[in-house]
Design an enzyme around this catalytic site. Structure first.
Site, short mmCIF file in Angstrom:
data_model
loop_
_atom_site.label_atom_id
_atom_site.label_comp_id
_atom_site.label_asym_id
_atom_site.label_seq_id
_atom_site.Cartn_x
_atom_site.Cartn_y
_atom_site.Cartn_z
N GLY A 13 52.53 39.92 42.14
CA GLY A 13 51.90 38.54 41.65
C GLY A 13 51.00 38.46 42.60
O GLY A 13 50.73 37.62 43.40
N ALA A 51 36.65 37.84 50.34
CA ALA A 51 34.60 38.41 50.17
C ALA A 51 34.90 39.31 49.28
O ALA A 51 35.94 40.37 48.89
CB ALA A 51 34.32 38.82 51.34
N LYS A 79 27.60 33.93 47.66
CA LYS A 79 28.37 35.52 48.45
C LYS A 79 26.63 36.40 48.60
O LYS A 79 26.87 36.88 47.70
CB LYS A 79 28.87 36.44 49.21
CG LYS A 79 27.93 37.70 49.97
CD LYS A 79 30.36 38.49 50.00
CE LYS A 79 30.11 39.58 50.48
NZ LYS A 79 30.78 40.61 50.68
P1 FAD Z 1 50.13 41.72 47.58
O1 FAD Z 1 49.22 40.57 48.09
O2 FAD Z 1 50.70 41.69 49.51
O3 FAD Z 1 51.24 41.08 47.04
C1 FAD Z 1 51.57 41.62 46.82
C2 FAD Z 1 52.74 40.88 45.17
O4 FAD Z 1 53.87 41.75 45.75
C3 FAD Z 1 53.59 40.02 45.77
O5 FAD Z 1 53.71 38.66 44.67
C4 FAD Z 1 55.05 40.88 46.61
O6 FAD Z 1 55.98 38.95 46.08
C5 FAD Z 1 55.53 41.15 45.10
N1 FAD Z 1 56.39 42.31 45.29
C6 FAD Z 1 56.41 43.02 46.64
N2 FAD Z 1 58.27 43.38 46.73
C7 FAD Z 1 58.40 42.64 45.66
C8 FAD Z 1 60.04 42.67 45.01
N3 FAD Z 1 60.91 43.47 45.65
N4 FAD Z 1 59.77 42.69 43.84
C9 FAD Z 1 59.16 41.44 43.57
N5 FAD Z 1 57.83 41.55 43.82
C10 FAD Z 1 57.57 41.76 44.87
N6 FAD Z 1 39.70 42.40 49.48
C11 FAD Z 1 38.65 42.40 49.46
O7 FAD Z 1 37.98 42.58 48.49
N7 FAD Z 1 37.91 41.42 50.49
C12 FAD Z 1 38.46 41.21 51.40
O8 FAD Z 1 37.47 40.49 51.89
C13 FAD Z 1 39.59 41.48 51.82
N8 FAD Z 1 40.22 40.92 53.28
C14 FAD Z 1 41.52 42.05 53.55
C15 FAD Z 1 41.14 41.84 54.98
C16 FAD Z 1 42.78 42.19 55.69
C17 FAD Z 1 43.07 42.51 57.20
C18 FAD Z 1 43.18 42.85 54.20
C19 FAD Z 1 44.20 43.79 55.25
C20 FAD Z 1 42.83 43.10 53.25
C21 FAD Z 1 41.63 42.66 52.87
N9 FAD Z 1 41.67 42.30 51.63
C22 FAD Z 1 40.16 42.37 50.96
C23 FAD Z 1 42.27 43.47 50.64
C24 FAD Z 1 43.18 42.67 49.76
O9 FAD Z 1 43.78 41.20 49.77
C25 FAD Z 1 43.97 43.04 49.14
O10 FAD Z 1 42.94 44.23 47.63
C26 FAD Z 1 44.46 41.71 47.65
O11 FAD Z 1 44.86 40.89 48.12
C27 FAD Z 1 45.78 42.71 46.94
O12 FAD Z 1 46.94 42.69 46.88
P2 FAD Z 1 48.22 43.09 46.70
O13 FAD Z 1 47.84 42.20 45.67
O14 FAD Z 1 48.13 44.28 46.59
O15 FAD Z 1 49.19 42.90 47.57
#
Ligand code: FAD
Length: 504
Positions: A13, A51, A79
């Site tokens: 999430g 961003a 932006k």
């Molecule tokens: P996460 O945010 O890691 O979410 C993972 C989810 O999975 C969490 O809710 C967690 O609770 C759940 N989960 C994991 N394991 C389990 C389990 N076993 N059981 C139940 N739930 C579980 N993107 C941009 O477009 N612009 C930016 O400026 C940008 N800056 C960034 C800067 C950095 C340094 C990094 C590393 C990334 C950046 N990104 C950026 C990328 C962006 O942060 C991600 O694409 C976005 O936040 C999506 O993350 P996610 O939802 O895939 O993962």
């Protein structure tokens, strides 16, 4: 006869999970598909990703989101560009704005006329022919005009927002439209003994969640696509040296609420600055081979515009992509699918692109391999083009630290090398169909990084110099007057979408 999907389970999430849930709730809700999202309060989201780039406005439109309400709810700002400081060499800056440079003249590219002015010694800054770049220089913002006859109709923009508030906002949206949220940590994953397809997940408290289609949004953990299906990863660390980041938030200061993201190059990477209505998000993306975590944090702290409001968040990553993004009945969306560092703010866009393709190729329970293969083919094409665009920023540099020297001297993908050489020769560019970054983006970054064409298109020499000068001066004057008529970014936010925490 189709065998329709009855249940979708989104695991995770963060931004990816809730964007997927919101989009599925909008598009699938009338078709009787049950959508559930499971997330664990015990596992934090990555906590960054603030961003975006202009296609996100289309995502909001498809969802029918009220933009001002969304901006207030996420402490958002607008932006128009990314400003690159010290990238070509120390003391140099350029912009990658969201918009075209000038207007083509009788099918000849505007930038070729500008190159001619450069070679003839009467050029002004190429940003003078770009509306967002001119607005950025003046700190202005306004929404585009709906009248196609107006210069303002071509304005493209994106958002900065608080990542956790964005996920919360989309959660509200999705739950209102029937998505069920389950809180719990997935402890194990069940697979069909014969096909290897995922059949369900079991939470640590024993509850079992079954589905036909699984969307892996578990971030870098990649719980389903990698830990369960062992899909494999293609590592791009030989082209993209950065493998860590340290992120912080600080009080508003410095240039305040600027309508652009800033990326400042440093000894072993770069620092982002993302201004929101009430604070600044910042972080140093660096190569652990060239700087220690401790020194990276010290560098970041030296650049802060205000007092930090958060403990530093260290993040490790591996640039690259999953070998298949869709494997069996699991589609990886978000960080679970791979990661390209955030230099051009492309990750949230790739989430959007993943969702769009999933909807365009939405399977039935037969999971036809042809559709899965097409999804993977298109995703890989898109992400490799973005990868090459990002490599360009690092490779074409004139800095002298070991990190930058190594990047300048490394062998780059053949397609990128061909593109650079063609542009260096005569300023010509040919856009690939699936490239997220259109010609003006490549022009901005190639010129900004110091790839200056030796010649221009000889066809532009057919035009009388006085005619070309007159056209270009009229255009830059019109752009300047249009930008000057826009309110300041702060004034626009104050009027349109000020959040309770907004600090003018
Ligand atoms: P996460 O945010 O890691 O979410 C993972 C989810 O999975 C969490 O809710 C967690 O609770 C759940 N989960 C994991 N394991 C389990 C389990 N076993 N059981 C139940 N739930 C579980 N993107 C941009 O477009 N612009 C930016 O400026 C940008 N800056 C960034 C800067 C950095 C340094 C990094 C590393 C990334 C950046 N990104 C950026 C990328 C962006 O942060 C991600 O694409 C976005 O936040 C999506 O993350 P996610 O939802 O895939 O993962």
């Amino acid at each position: 006869m189709t065998n329709p999907i009855r249940k979708v389970l989104i695991v995770g999430g963060g931004t990816a999970g809730w964007m997927t849930a919101a989009a599925l709730s909008k598009v699938l809700n009338t078709k009787g598909v049950e959508v559930t999202l499971v997330e664990s309060d015990a596992i934090a989201t990555v906590g960054v990703g603030e961003a975006t780039i202009p296609p996100i406005t289309t995502f909001n439109q498809i969802l029918g989101i009220d933009e001002a309400e969304f901006m207030r709810a996420t402490n958002g700002s607008f932006k128009l560009a990314i400003e690159f400081v010290d990238w070509k060499h120390k003391g140099h800056r350029y912009q990658h704005p969201f918009g075209n440079f000038g207007l083509d003249i009788e099918a000849l590219k505007f930038h070729q006329f500008w190159l001619r002015s450069l070679h003839e010694g009467w050029a002004s800054d190429i940003d003078d022919y770009n509306l967002p770049a001119t607005a950025v220089n003046l700190g202005r913002f306004a929404l585009p005009s709906k009248d196609p006859g107006q210069v303002m109709s071509a304005l493209k923009y994106a958002f900065h927002f608080d990542a956790s508030l964005y996920a919360r906002y989309l959660r509200g949206y999705a739950e209102k439209r029937g998505v069920t949220r389950v809180e719990g940590k997935v402890g194990s994953v069940q697979q069909d003994g014969e096909t290897g397809f995922v059949t369900g997940v079991t939470l640590e408290d024993g509850r079992v969640l079954e589905a036909d289609l699984f969307v892996d949004c578990t971030g870098f953990r990649a719980l389903l696509i990698e830990q369960t299906l062992k899909t494999g990863y293609e590592d791009w660390g030989h082209w993209l040296a950065n493998d860590r980041a340290v992120a912080l938030q600080c009080e508003m200061g410095g240039d305040g609420l600027s309508p652009f993201t800033r990326a400042t190059a440093h000894e072993a990477g770069w620092v982002w600055r993302i201004p929101l209505q009430h604070r600044i998000g910042t972080g140093y993306v660096y190569s652990s081979k060239h700087i220690s975590d401790e020194d990276a944090l010290k560098t970041l702290e030296r650049t802060l515009d205000g007092k930090p409001t958060q403990q530093p968040n260290f993040i490790k990553f591996r640039p690259g992509r999953r070998k298949q993004i869709w494997n069996k009945n699991v589609v990886a969306i978000g960080l679970s699918s791979g990661f390209l560092e955030p230099l051009e703010s492309t990750s949230i866009h790739m989430i959007q692109a993943g969702i769009t393709k999933l909807l365009a190729l939405f399977p039935d329970r037969g999971f036809n391999p042809v559709e899965i293969a097409e999804y993977n083919r298109l995703t890989i094409l898109q992400v490799e083009l973005i990868r090459d665009f990002i490599i360009l920023h690092f490779h074409a540099n004139q800095r002298d630290e070991p990190y930058w020297q190594a990047l300048r001297e490394m062998e780059i993908p053949a397609d990128l090398s061909r593109k650079i050489e063609l542009f260096r020769s005569s300023g010509r560019l040919f856009q690939s169909d699936y490239d997220l970054f259109a010609e003006p983006s490549w022009i901005a970054v190639l010129l900004g990084q110091g790839v200056t064409p030796q010649r221009h298109d000889p066809l532009v020499d057919q035009y009388d110099q006085a005619f070309v000068r007159g056209q270009m001066e009229r255009l830059s004057g019109l752009i300047r007057r249009t930008a000057e008529s826009m309110p300041s970014h702060e004034a626009f936010i104050a009027r349109y979408c000020a959040a309770p925490e907004f600090k003018a």
